[in-house]
Design an enzyme around this catalytic site. Structure first.
Site, short mmCIF file in Angstrom:
data_model
loop_
_atom_site.label_atom_id
_atom_site.label_comp_id
_atom_site.label_asym_id
_atom_site.label_seq_id
_atom_site.Cartn_x
_atom_site.Cartn_y
_atom_site.Cartn_z
N GLY A 83 -20.62 19.72 -9.51
CA GLY A 83 -19.32 20.21 -10.03
C GLY A 83 -18.91 19.55 -11.33
N LYS A 120 -5.22 14.88 -7.63
CA LYS A 120 -4.22 14.61 -8.69
C LYS A 120 -3.38 15.88 -8.94
CE LYS A 120 -3.62 11.38 -10.85
NZ LYS A 120 -2.82 10.15 -10.63
N ARG A 161 -16.21 14.62 -23.50
CA ARG A 161 -14.95 14.01 -23.08
C ARG A 161 -14.17 13.61 -24.33
NH1 ARG A 161 -16.52 16.14 -19.21
NH2 ARG A 161 -16.78 15.36 -17.07
N ASP A 164 0.86 -1.19 0.00
CA ASP A 164 0.00 0.00 0.00
C ASP A 164 0.90 1.24 0.00
OD1 ASP A 164 -1.71 2.10 0.71
OD2 ASP A 164 -2.98 0.77 1.91
N THR A 200 -3.82 13.25 -15.07
CA THR A 200 -5.06 13.35 -15.84
C THR A 200 -5.26 14.77 -16.38
OG1 THR A 200 -7.46 13.40 -15.53
CG2 THR A 200 -6.16 13.68 -13.57
N ASP A 201 -6.04 14.87 -17.45
CA ASP A 201 -6.39 16.21 -17.97
C ASP A 201 -7.35 16.94 -17.03
OD1 ASP A 201 -8.68 14.69 -18.47
OD2 ASP A 201 -8.84 15.22 -20.59
N GLU A 202 -7.94 16.20 -16.06
CA GLU A 202 -8.94 16.82 -15.19
C GLU A 202 -8.34 17.89 -14.28
OE1 GLU A 202 -11.90 14.13 -13.67
OE2 GLU A 202 -11.49 12.69 -15.25
N TYR A 247 -11.30 14.46 -6.73
CA TYR A 247 -10.33 13.61 -7.46
C TYR A 247 -9.32 14.49 -8.19
CZ TYR A 247 -8.49 11.01 -11.49
OH TYR A 247 -7.66 10.48 -12.45
P1 NAD Z 1 -7.82 2.12 -11.50
O1 NAD Z 1 -8.72 2.64 -10.43
O2 NAD Z 1 -8.37 1.16 -12.51
O3 NAD Z 1 -6.55 1.41 -10.86
C1 NAD Z 1 -5.86 1.95 -9.76
C2 NAD Z 1 -4.92 0.88 -9.23
O4 NAD Z 1 -4.21 1.43 -8.12
C3 NAD Z 1 -5.64 -0.39 -8.73
O5 NAD Z 1 -4.96 -1.54 -9.16
C4 NAD Z 1 -5.57 -0.25 -7.21
O6 NAD Z 1 -5.54 -1.51 -6.53
C5 NAD Z 1 -4.25 0.51 -7.05
N1 NAD Z 1 -4.21 1.27 -5.80
C6 NAD Z 1 -5.17 2.11 -5.31
N2 NAD Z 1 -4.80 2.58 -4.09
C7 NAD Z 1 -3.57 2.04 -3.83
C8 NAD Z 1 -2.67 2.15 -2.75
N3 NAD Z 1 -2.96 2.90 -1.68
N4 NAD Z 1 -1.50 1.48 -2.82
C9 NAD Z 1 -1.19 0.72 -3.89
N5 NAD Z 1 -2.03 0.54 -4.94
C10 NAD Z 1 -3.20 1.20 -4.90
O7 NAD Z 1 -7.22 3.42 -12.20
P2 NAD Z 1 -6.85 3.68 -13.73
O8 NAD Z 1 -8.05 4.16 -14.45
O9 NAD Z 1 -6.08 2.53 -14.25
O10 NAD Z 1 -5.89 4.93 -13.55
C11 NAD Z 1 -4.49 4.76 -13.31
C12 NAD Z 1 -3.84 6.11 -13.21
O11 NAD Z 1 -4.03 6.85 -14.41
C13 NAD Z 1 -4.38 6.98 -12.07
O12 NAD Z 1 -3.31 7.66 -11.48
C14 NAD Z 1 -5.31 7.96 -12.77
O13 NAD Z 1 -5.39 9.17 -12.07
C15 NAD Z 1 -4.62 8.11 -14.12
N6 NAD Z 1 -5.51 8.44 -15.25
C16 NAD Z 1 -6.62 7.69 -15.50
C17 NAD Z 1 -7.41 8.00 -16.60
C18 NAD Z 1 -8.63 7.17 -16.95
O14 NAD Z 1 -9.38 7.54 -17.88
N7 NAD Z 1 -8.89 6.06 -16.28
C19 NAD Z 1 -7.08 9.07 -17.43
C20 NAD Z 1 -5.92 9.81 -17.14
C21 NAD Z 1 -5.14 9.48 -16.05
P1 TYD Z 2 -16.44 8.90 -16.08
O1 TYD Z 2 -16.32 7.67 -16.90
O2 TYD Z 2 -16.79 8.78 -14.63
O3 TYD Z 2 -15.11 9.73 -16.29
P2 TYD Z 2 -14.75 11.27 -15.85
O4 TYD Z 2 -15.75 11.75 -14.88
O5 TYD Z 2 -13.42 11.08 -15.23
O6 TYD Z 2 -14.74 12.04 -17.12
O7 TYD Z 2 -17.56 9.82 -16.73
C1 TYD Z 2 -17.49 10.21 -18.11
C2 TYD Z 2 -18.67 11.13 -18.38
O8 TYD Z 2 -19.89 10.36 -18.28
C3 TYD Z 2 -18.80 12.26 -17.38
O9 TYD Z 2 -19.28 13.42 -18.06
C4 TYD Z 2 -19.87 11.76 -16.40
C5 TYD Z 2 -20.76 10.90 -17.28
N1 TYD Z 2 -21.41 9.75 -16.59
C6 TYD Z 2 -22.78 9.55 -16.72
O10 TYD Z 2 -23.49 10.34 -17.40
N2 TYD Z 2 -23.35 8.50 -16.06
C7 TYD Z 2 -22.62 7.64 -15.31
O11 TYD Z 2 -23.20 6.69 -14.71
C8 TYD Z 2 -21.20 7.83 -15.20
C9 TYD Z 2 -20.34 6.91 -14.38
C10 TYD Z 2 -20.64 8.90 -15.87
#
Ligand code: NAD
Ligand code: TYD
Length: 348
Positions: free
Chosen positions: A288, A159, A219, A59, A130-132, A155
């Site tokens: 938000g 980040k 998105r 962890d 992330t772009d967020e 979130y």
């Molecule tokens: P995810 O939630 O699928 O995976 C996160 C992983 O981190 C999991 O395997 C979880 O077990 C592990 N984890 C969580 N807390 C932990 C801890 N305290 N110690 C060790 N491991 C831990 O996330 P994802 O969508 O694969 O995203 C991965 C990274 O990419 C993140 O940093 C996220 O901010 C970034 N990111 C994600 C997206 C997206 O669209 N999913 C886009 C841009 C950036």
């Molecule tokens: P999400 O996949 O949660 O990614 P992010 O919030 O990081 O962009 O959501 C993508 C878009 O879809 C976002 O505008 C929120 C919307 N959304 C719904 O309309 N319904 C849902 O159940 C979820 C999870 C997301």
């Protein structure tokens, strides 16, 4: 070379680990993951017996364990993906995001700082963001690397904070770092809490498709394997101290994407056109809620030659096929706690 990937059992991390393990047999790849609800070793079962792969259950919020692991293994490079990653969960429990995304990142930075002291130049801390962090765009414009940070969700704020600490450790302690900020990913192994996998699962089960607000949120979607290729490219060719934006040049309004997915699922499941769309249900908006994200990925394109390799139509089809062919995976991740999560978030 010993490369530590944190969060390698998650969605994006598992694709990064697979790519590095298969492309670079001469590297040792360590996957450090706490296996939270989002982490799943099934994601890596095709490569988990590879001689250059090691899994470490740990962890990142446990500072002394992290320090001990760095002392034992002497990692050369770190690709940091471990995080709490879902905006809706961050609205319910912001402190969990502070703990993992900020404190967890700090523990890794502190371990790197102490273990790499005196030989910083041979190492790299590559932070996946992330772009967020940039906030929300109006109807036009794109996020460039020079955009100021303006995070709107807990979130995104967590980040953004971790990005700032990475940069500060670079400035203050000469820690060699790179940050990349990517748009929304989609693809195989995506936990069904995010829009695309949640809706695929609900369509399979003929459950309502909860569209937040009026559905007119935009998105920029990137296939997860293209993100893994970008991370590989940046790891090898990125310039220390730089930020790279990664995106799909692929903007979709949620409601248009949902209609495209519905038609694709109707055809794939041999259901009458309109069956899946009849499940669309407009629900209360996310607080938000960012209106629009869109990435200008020209820096990584011109400087490092990266661009997406699949179109959205190809990627979405591959994604739908993967979920239909991996029903055991889906059943496993949607059992137990998932049911409580779903009823808490979607039953008002
Ligand atoms: P995810 O939630 O699928 O995976 C996160 C992983 O981190 C999991 O395997 C979880 O077990 C592990 N984890 C969580 N807390 C932990 C801890 N305290 N110690 C060790 N491991 C831990 O996330 P994802 O969508 O694969 O995203 C991965 C990274 O990419 C993140 O940093 C996220 O901010 C970034 N990111 C994600 C997206 C997206 O669209 N999913 C886009 C841009 C950036
Ligand atoms: P999400 O996949 O949660 O990614 P992010 O919030 O990081 O962009 O959501 C993508 C878009 O879809 C976002 O505008 C929120 C919307 N959304 C719904 O309309 N319904 C849902 O159940 C979820 C999870 C997301």
């Amino acid at each position: 070379m010993k490369v530590l990937v944190t969060g390698g059992a998650g969605f994006i991390g598992s694709h990064v680990v697979r790519r590095l393990v298969t492309m670079y047999p001469e590297y040792q790849i360590y996957n450090l993951d706490a296996l939270t609800y989002a982490g799943n070793l099934e994601n890596l079962k095709d490569i988990d017996t590879s001689p250059n792969y090691t899994f470490i259950k740990a962890d990142i919020t446990d500072a002394s364990h992290i320090q001990e692991l760095f002392e034992t293994h002497a990692f050369d490079k770190v690709i940091h993906l471990a995080a709490e990653s879902h905006v809706d969960r961050s609205i319910e429990d912001p402190l969990a995001f502070v703990k993992t995304n900020i404190m967890g990142t700090m523990n890794l930075l502190n371990a790197c700082k102490s273990i790499w002291k005196g030989e910083m130049q041979d190492h790299l801390f590559y932070h996946i963001s992330t772009d967020e962090v940039y906030g929300s765009l109006g109807i036009d414009g794109l996020f460039t690397e020079d955009n100021s940070y303006s995070p709107n969700s807990p979130y995104a704020a967590s980040k953004a904070s971790s990005d700032h600490f990475v940069r500060a450790y670079g400035e203050t302690y000469d820690l060699p770092y790179i940050i990349s900020n990517c748009s929304n990913n989609y693809g195989p192994n995506h936990f069904p809490e995010k829009l695309i996998p949640l809706f695929i699962n609900n369509i399979i089960e003929m459950r309502p498709l909860p569209v937040y607000g009026d559905g007119n949120y935009t998105r920029d979607w990137l296939y997860v394997i293209d993100h893994a290729i970008a991370i590989d490219t940046i790891l090898h060719n990125g310039k220390t101290g730089e930020t790279y934006n990664i995106g799909g040049f692929n903007e979709w309004k949620n409601i248009d994407l949902v209609h495209l997915l519905c038609e694709l699922m109707d055809d794939t499941l041999s259901r009458k056109r309109g069956t899946s769309a009849s499940l669309i249900t407009y629900v209360k908006d996310r607080p938000g809620h960012d209106k629009r994200y869109a990435i200008d990925a020209s820096k990584i394109n011109t400087e490092l030659g990266w661009k997406p390799t699949v179109t959205f139509e190809e990627g979405l089809k591959a994604t739908v096929d993967w979920y239909l062919n991996n029903k055991t995976w889906l059943a496993q991740v949607t059992s137990g706690d998932y049911k409580d999560y779903y009823s808490k978030m979607y039953t008002s």
